[in-house]
Design a protein around this motif. Structure first.
Motif, mmCIF file in Angstrom:
data_model
loop_
_atom_site.group_PDB
_atom_site.id
_atom_site.type_symbol
_atom_site.label_atom_id
_atom_site.label_comp_id
_atom_site.label_asym_id
_atom_site.label_seq_id
_atom_site.Cartn_x
_atom_site.Cartn_y
_atom_site.Cartn_z
ATOM 1 N N GLN A 1 5.571 22.779 6.755
ATOM 2 C CA GLN A 1 5.124 21.433 7.073
ATOM 3 C C GLN A 1 3.901 21.027 6.250
ATOM 4 O O GLN A 1 3.144 20.141 6.643
ATOM 5 C CB GLN A 1 4.824 21.316 8.568
ATOM 6 N N GLY A 2 3.725 21.673 5.095
ATOM 7 C CA GLY A 2 2.690 21.259 4.161
ATOM 8 C C GLY A 2 1.302 21.242 4.759
ATOM 9 O O GLY A 2 0.912 22.146 5.510
ATOM 10 N N GLY B 1 3.433 16.459 2.399
ATOM 11 C CA GLY B 1 3.662 17.226 1.186
ATOM 12 C C GLY B 1 2.429 17.392 0.313
ATOM 13 O O GLY B 1 1.567 16.524 0.255
ATOM 14 N N TRP B 2 2.374 18.515 -0.385
ATOM 15 C CA TRP B 2 1.319 18.734 -1.374
ATOM 16 C C TRP B 2 1.680 18.060 -2.691
ATOM 17 O O TRP B 2 0.869 17.962 -3.598
ATOM 18 C CB TRP B 2 1.079 20.230 -1.580
ATOM 19 N N THR C 1 -9.941 14.186 6.140
ATOM 20 C CA THR C 1 -9.286 13.784 4.896
ATOM 21 C C THR C 1 -9.253 14.990 3.973
ATOM 22 O O THR C 1 -10.252 15.698 3.830
ATOM 23 C CB THR C 1 -10.051 12.634 4.221
ATOM 24 N N VAL C 2 -8.088 15.229 3.361
ATOM 25 C CA VAL C 2 -7.906 16.392 2.488
ATOM 26 C C VAL C 2 -7.614 15.912 1.074
ATOM 27 O O VAL C 2 -6.551 15.352 0.813
ATOM 28 C CB VAL C 2 -6.765 17.298 2.993
ATOM 29 N N ASN C 3 -8.572 16.098 0.181
ATOM 30 C CA ASN C 3 -8.344 15.829 -1.236
ATOM 31 C C ASN C 3 -8.243 17.174 -1.947
ATOM 32 O O ASN C 3 -9.254 17.733 -2.403
ATOM 33 C CB ASN C 3 -9.472 14.981 -1.816
ATOM 34 N N ALA C 4 -7.031 17.690 -1.978
ATOM 35 C CA ALA C 4 -6.774 19.009 -2.550
ATOM 36 C C ALA C 4 -5.517 18.936 -3.400
ATOM 37 O O ALA C 4 -4.507 18.385 -2.955
ATOM 38 C CB ALA C 4 -6.608 20.048 -1.434
ATOM 39 N N PRO D 1 0.828 -1.204 0.000
ATOM 40 C CA PRO D 1 0.000 0.000 0.000
ATOM 41 C C PRO D 1 0.867 1.261 0.000
ATOM 42 O O PRO D 1 1.882 1.347 0.690
ATOM 43 C CB PRO D 1 -0.766 -0.114 1.326
ATOM 44 N N GLY D 2 0.435 2.233 -0.792
ATOM 45 C CA GLY D 2 1.150 3.492 -0.884
ATOM 46 C C GLY D 2 0.190 4.648 -0.889
ATOM 47 O O GLY D 2 -0.952 4.536 -1.352
ATOM 48 N N THR D 3 0.646 5.783 -0.371
ATOM 49 C CA THR D 3 -0.219 6.951 -0.220
ATOM 50 C C THR D 3 -0.315 7.770 -1.497
ATOM 51 O O THR D 3 0.605 7.822 -2.306
ATOM 52 C CB THR D 3 0.308 7.871 0.886
ATOM 53 N N TRP D 4 -1.456 8.438 -1.628
ATOM 54 C CA TRP D 4 -1.696 9.485 -2.619
ATOM 55 C C TRP D 4 -2.460 10.607 -1.918
ATOM 56 O O TRP D 4 -3.122 10.376 -0.914
ATOM 57 C CB TRP D 4 -2.511 8.959 -3.798
ATOM 58 N N TRP D 5 -2.357 11.804 -2.424
ATOM 59 C CA TRP D 5 -3.008 12.990 -1.874
ATOM 60 C C TRP D 5 -2.360 13.418 -0.548
ATOM 61 O O TRP D 5 -1.895 12.600 0.224
ATOM 62 C CB TRP D 5 -4.517 12.799 -1.675
ATOM 63 N N ALA D 6 -2.401 14.721 -0.311
ATOM 64 C CA ALA D 6 -1.815 15.288 0.902
ATOM 65 C C ALA D 6 -2.556 14.798 2.142
ATOM 66 O O ALA D 6 -3.784 14.732 2.150
ATOM 67 C CB ALA D 6 -1.863 16.818 0.846
ATOM 68 N N GLY D 7 -1.817 14.473 3.168
ATOM 69 C CA GLY D 7 -2.404 14.135 4.452
ATOM 70 C C GLY D 7 -2.772 12.678 4.645
ATOM 71 O O GLY D 7 -3.172 12.287 5.750
ATOM 72 N N SER D 8 -2.662 11.849 3.610
ATOM 73 C CA SER D 8 -3.012 10.439 3.770
ATOM 74 C C SER D 8 -2.059 9.774 4.759
ATOM 75 O O SER D 8 -0.880 10.110 4.833
ATOM 76 C CB SER D 8 -2.960 9.715 2.419
ATOM 77 N N GLY D 9 -2.583 8.818 5.512
ATOM 78 C CA GLY D 9 -1.745 8.171 6.508
ATOM 79 C C GLY D 9 -2.495 7.088 7.247
ATOM 80 O O GLY D 9 -3.427 6.484 6.732
ATOM 81 N N PHE D 10 -2.075 6.843 8.484
ATOM 82 C CA PHE D 10 -2.725 5.800 9.279
ATOM 83 C C PHE D 10 -2.593 6.126 10.754
ATOM 84 O O PHE D 10 -1.776 6.941 11.177
ATOM 85 C CB PHE D 10 -2.134 4.418 8.973
ATOM 86 N N LYS D 11 -3.448 5.463 11.553
ATOM 87 C CA LYS D 11 -3.430 5.596 12.997
ATOM 88 C C LYS D 11 -3.359 4.206 13.600
ATOM 89 O O LYS D 11 -3.920 3.243 13.056
ATOM 90 C CB LYS D 11 -4.681 6.313 13.501
#
Length: 343
Positions: free
Chosen positions: A141-142, A97-98, A160-163, A43-53
């Motif tokens: 810090q984006g 990052g953006w 969630t930020v889809n920008a 699994p890999g991230t796309w879009w700013a702010g994606s992550g996990f808890k």
């Protein structure tokens, strides 16, 4: 407010929260990892702010082993330990990052004796949709310093930020983006896919993976449509079609539309675009019987002191100001912050 720490991740290296590398190995498909944002199958991230808890009992150290799809030579992340008086801790990790913001998680290593617990999401969830003015472009810090992220923290909400910087809402090529947000929002990948040689295609996003689904949707977009000479009538039509499609995903959620705050100048003037367009969009939705779309009038929110003078994007204090103003607007509207984080 959570404490956020910035790290730069180098391919196949580790980042420690504290202590030494432990011996509890967590696979990237572990069911107790709470992913947020957009992740592909790697699994890999796309879009700013994606992550996990992760909610971890007896957490002393945490290391990430990253795979080949991680942005090279580095990818910046934020690490936010949730304050707790309990033996267990919740840690959020997200890309900042953006752009150039992909991390490909292969495994997570915790200290000996650590144990994963179920993560309890917040009752509130914010879905932000926008362009560079929401993605935190030019901030040190984006997205972690951008107003959407800060509002989420204020209300103790999932967010969630889809920008996408430079992107229009209209599905056209704009400032290096091959698609507009009206197309790309429904894809796993952000528009950076076009320049990524190992993944130069798009896949549909399965919105069932947004668990829990957002409770509120916030949209601030249009600056790049205006820059690309999209007519006001065309912009309104595209926006109305976009909301209609969003309603198939979010049938009852309140949708908040930001008016443009414009481009402020040193002489105190503010250059505006699409005057009255967002007001008309809200009115047209109401005529269709949708009384859950609301206008957020941001006129006067951003002055020249609140932006970087060379590009007129909000600076760090400017984003904090916007977050505080919108937070106050939401409370007046009737939404109160959660009293505490669930976990």
């Amino acid at each position: 407010m959570l404490t956020s720490f910035a790290y730069s991740l180098v391919l196949m290296t580790t980042v420690l929260v504290s202590g030494a590398i432990g011996s509890v190995i967590i696979s990237n498909d572990h069911p107790l990892i709470h992913f947020h944002g957009r992740w592909d199958k790697s699994p890999g991230t796309w879009w700013a702010g994606s992550g996990f808890k992760m909610h971890v009992d007896n957490l002393k150290s945490l290391s990430l082993i990253l795979g080949e799809h991680t942005t090279t030579p580095v990818a910046s992340i934020g690490v936010s330990p949730y304050p707790s008086l309990k033996p267990s801790s919740v840690v959020r990790i997200n890309v900042e990052g953006w752009q150039n913001n992909r991390i490909n998680v292969e495994k997570i290593i915790l200290n000996d004796g650590a144990r994963l617990l179920p993560y309890s999401p917040s009752r509130l969830g914010f879905q932000f949709i926008g362009d560079s003015l929401s993605a935190g472009q030019y901030l040190p810090q984006g997205v972690d310093q951008a107003w959407p992220f800060l509002v989420g923290e204020q209300f103790k909400a999932e967010h969630t930020v889809n920008a996408q910087p430079g992107a229009t809402l209209t599905d056209i090529v704009s400032y290096g983006n091959q698609h507009g947000v009206s197309f790309q929002f429904f894809r796993t990948e952000d528009t950076g896919y076009f320049y990524t040689t190992d993944h130069n295609f798009t896949t549909a996003w399965d919105f069932r993976r947004d668990v829990p689904p957002p409770t509120h949707v916030i949209i601030h977009i249009g600056a790049n449509d205006a820059s690309q000479s999209v007519t006001q009538d065309s912009f309104i039509k595209t926006f109305l079609n976009f909301i209609s499609r969003l309603r198939t995903l979010y049938p009852t959620q309140p949708i908040f539309l930001f008016t443009p705050w414009g481009w402020p100048s040193a002489d105190g003037s503010v250059s505006q675009y699409y005057p009255g367009a967002h007001q008309q969009i809200v009115q047209d939705r109401i005529k269709l019987g949708d009384h859950n779309v609301f206008l957020v009038n941001t006129t006067g929110w951003v002055t020249f002191d609140d932006v970087f003078p060379d590009n007129q994007h909000p600076n760090v204090p400017g984003h904090e100001k916007i977050a505080n103003l919108f937070g106050a607007w939401l409370e007046t509207w009737g939404l109160k912050p959660e009293p505490e984080w669930p976990a």
